[in-house]
Design a protein around this motif. Structure first.
Motif, PDB file in Angstrom:
ATOM      1  N   SER A  29       0.831  -1.212   0.000  1.00  9.79           N
ATOM      2  CA  SER A  29       0.000   0.000   0.000  1.00  9.79           C
ATOM      3  C   SER A  29       0.860   1.255   0.000  1.00  9.79           C
ATOM      4  O   SER A  29       1.836   1.359   0.751  1.00  9.79           O
ATOM      5  CB  SER A  29      -0.908   0.033   1.236  1.00  9.79           C
ATOM      6  OG  SER A  29      -1.800  -1.070   1.239  1.00  9.79           O
ATOM      7  N   LEU A  30       0.474   2.215  -0.846  1.00 10.18           N
ATOM      8  CA  LEU A  30       1.071   3.553  -0.851  1.00 10.18           C
ATOM      9  C   LEU A  30      -0.024   4.511  -0.421  1.00 10.18           C
ATOM     10  O   LEU A  30      -0.986   4.746  -1.160  1.00 10.18           O
ATOM     11  CB  LEU A  30       1.598   3.897  -2.246  1.00 10.18           C
ATOM     12  CG  LEU A  30       2.221   5.282  -2.417  1.00 10.18           C
ATOM     13  CD1 LEU A  30       3.394   5.477  -1.473  1.00 10.18           C
ATOM     14  CD2 LEU A  30       2.664   5.490  -3.866  1.00 10.18           C
ATOM     15  N   VAL A  31       0.105   5.056   0.785  1.00 11.71           N
ATOM     16  CA  VAL A  31      -0.964   5.828   1.412  1.00 11.71           C
ATOM     17  C   VAL A  31      -0.589   7.301   1.429  1.00 11.71           C
ATOM     18  O   VAL A  31       0.456   7.676   1.969  1.00 11.71           O
ATOM     19  CB  VAL A  31      -1.226   5.336   2.850  1.00 11.71           C
ATOM     20  CG1 VAL A  31      -2.393   6.106   3.468  1.00 11.71           C
ATOM     21  CG2 VAL A  31      -1.515   3.841   2.861  1.00 11.71           C
ATOM     22  N   ALA A  32      -1.448   8.142   0.862  1.00 10.13           N
ATOM     23  CA  ALA A  32      -1.230   9.588   0.857  1.00 10.13           C
ATOM     24  C   ALA A  32      -1.931  10.213   2.056  1.00 10.13           C
ATOM     25  O   ALA A  32      -3.109   9.955   2.300  1.00 10.13           O
ATOM     26  CB  ALA A  32      -1.761  10.204  -0.428  1.00 10.13           C
ATOM     27  N   LEU A  33      -1.194  11.024   2.812  1.00  7.30           N
ATOM     28  CA  LEU A  33      -1.772  11.789   3.913  1.00  7.30           C
ATOM     29  C   LEU A  33      -2.056  13.186   3.392  1.00  7.30           C
ATOM     30  O   LEU A  33      -1.140  13.925   3.021  1.00  7.30           O
ATOM     31  CB  LEU A  33      -0.802  11.855   5.093  1.00  7.30           C
ATOM     32  CG  LEU A  33      -0.289  10.532   5.641  1.00  7.30           C
ATOM     33  CD1 LEU A  33       0.624  10.771   6.835  1.00  7.30           C
ATOM     34  CD2 LEU A  33      -1.431   9.612   6.021  1.00  7.30           C
ATOM     35  N   LEU A  34      -3.331  13.546   3.345  1.00 11.91           N
ATOM     36  CA  LEU A  34      -3.754  14.814   2.762  1.00 11.91           C
ATOM     37  C   LEU A  34      -4.460  15.663   3.802  1.00 11.91           C
ATOM     38  O   LEU A  34      -4.965  15.162   4.799  1.00 11.91           O
ATOM     39  CB  LEU A  34      -4.697  14.566   1.587  1.00 11.91           C
ATOM     40  CG  LEU A  34      -4.198  13.667   0.456  1.00 11.91           C
ATOM     41  CD1 LEU A  34      -5.288  13.482  -0.589  1.00 11.91           C
ATOM     42  CD2 LEU A  34      -2.942  14.239  -0.176  1.00 11.91           C
ATOM     43  N   GLY A  35      -4.521  16.950   3.533  1.00 15.55           N
ATOM     44  CA  GLY A  35      -5.212  17.874   4.423  1.00 15.55           C
ATOM     45  C   GLY A  35      -4.566  19.239   4.361  1.00 15.55           C
ATOM     46  O   GLY A  35      -3.434  19.391   3.882  1.00 15.55           O
TER      47      GLY A  35
END
Length: 268
Positions: A29-35
């Motif tokens: 998994s390649l998880v993007a942390l956005l905000g």
């Protein structure tokens, strides 16, 4: 497998992350942390890396990260901070060798891994140059190479493309995505570029103010409604001629600052 349960972080009385829990994150998994700015992306990365005090439970393959020995943590987690490797007289190869040995590799294993990672990132010509001779973008690539040569189970990347031009942004995420899928590793990366997240991430963690957190696929979470609620913009998600989804921001929505500051009742 990465488990995050009821993770909270504060700076004094200011709560940045409040009881964040994610569905189990599987290898590959390649998880993007956005905000938006201040939502807690870097804080979450730092808490997972163990450099930011936090409460809650973080477990990697069933073992709580906070209970790992220093040696096991170096072998299992690799953290790339926003801060670039400092300019110094140290040669890039020496820096990468130190990272590989820190992860417990033998001399021969270290050499092979440095050669392989450098070739994948196209930075082989930099190996014998001093850090002081490199640009900010080149030093960011070296920092990423430091994390990759350790072959860690979990990569924690805080804005790994921030100092890079367009070509290198694509190169970095192509290499990281290929690595996590091939080796069944997990990578979390904080990011401000929604289009990069749409193109490369398998999953998204969308952080909002006061510890709010939503998780899902990029298609599910990067929507006009979510962009308005989280970022305060009027935006669309469309398909380019190559079939990739892209975010088109049309306008920044106004905020009534006077209303926010207005007294709520007598004596206030």
């Amino acid at each position: 497998m990465l488990h995050i349960d009821q993770l909270s972080c504060s700076y004094g009385k200011h709560v940045v992350l409040r009881a964040v829990s994610l569905a189990p994150v599987e290898g590959g998994s390649l998880v993007a942390l956005l905000g938006p700015n201040g939502a807690g992306k870097s804080t979450l990365i730092r808490a997972l890396a163990g450099v930011q005090p936090s409460t809650g439970r973080v477990a990697l393959n069933g073992e709580q990260v906070g209970q790992m020995s220093v040696v096991d943590r170096h072998r299992n987690l690799a953290y790339l901070p926003q801060t670039l490797p400092q300019a110094s007289s140290l040669v890039v190869y020496e820096l990468l060798l130190g990272s590989a040995r820190l992860a417990g590799m033998t001399a021969d294993e270290s050499v092979r891994e440095i050669e392989a990672v450098s070739a994948r990132l196209d930075i082989t010509p930099l190996l014998l140059r001093q850090l002081a001779q490199l640009s900010g973008g080149q030093r960011q690539m070296v920092g990423l190479a430091q994390t990759l040569v350790r072959r860690a189970l979990l990569l924690l990347l805080d804005e790994p493309t921030s100092a890079l031009d367009l070509r290198w942004q694509l190169k970095v995420l192509e290499v990281v995505k290929e690595y996590v899928e091939r080796e069944q590793r997990i990578a979390l990366f904080a990011c401000h570029d929604l289009n990069l997240a749409l193109r490369f991430a398998s999953d998204v963690v969308l952080l909002g103010g006061e510890g709010q957190c939503r998780t899902g696929t990029p298609a599910d979470l990067i929507t006009p409604e979510a962009l308005q609620r989280t970022y305060g913009v009027q935006a669309r998600v469309e398909r380019c001629s190559q079939g990739y989804p892209v975010v088109l921001a049309d306008a920044a929505l106004g905020v009534d600052l006077q209303a926010d500051a207005r007294p709520e009742g007598p004596g206030r």
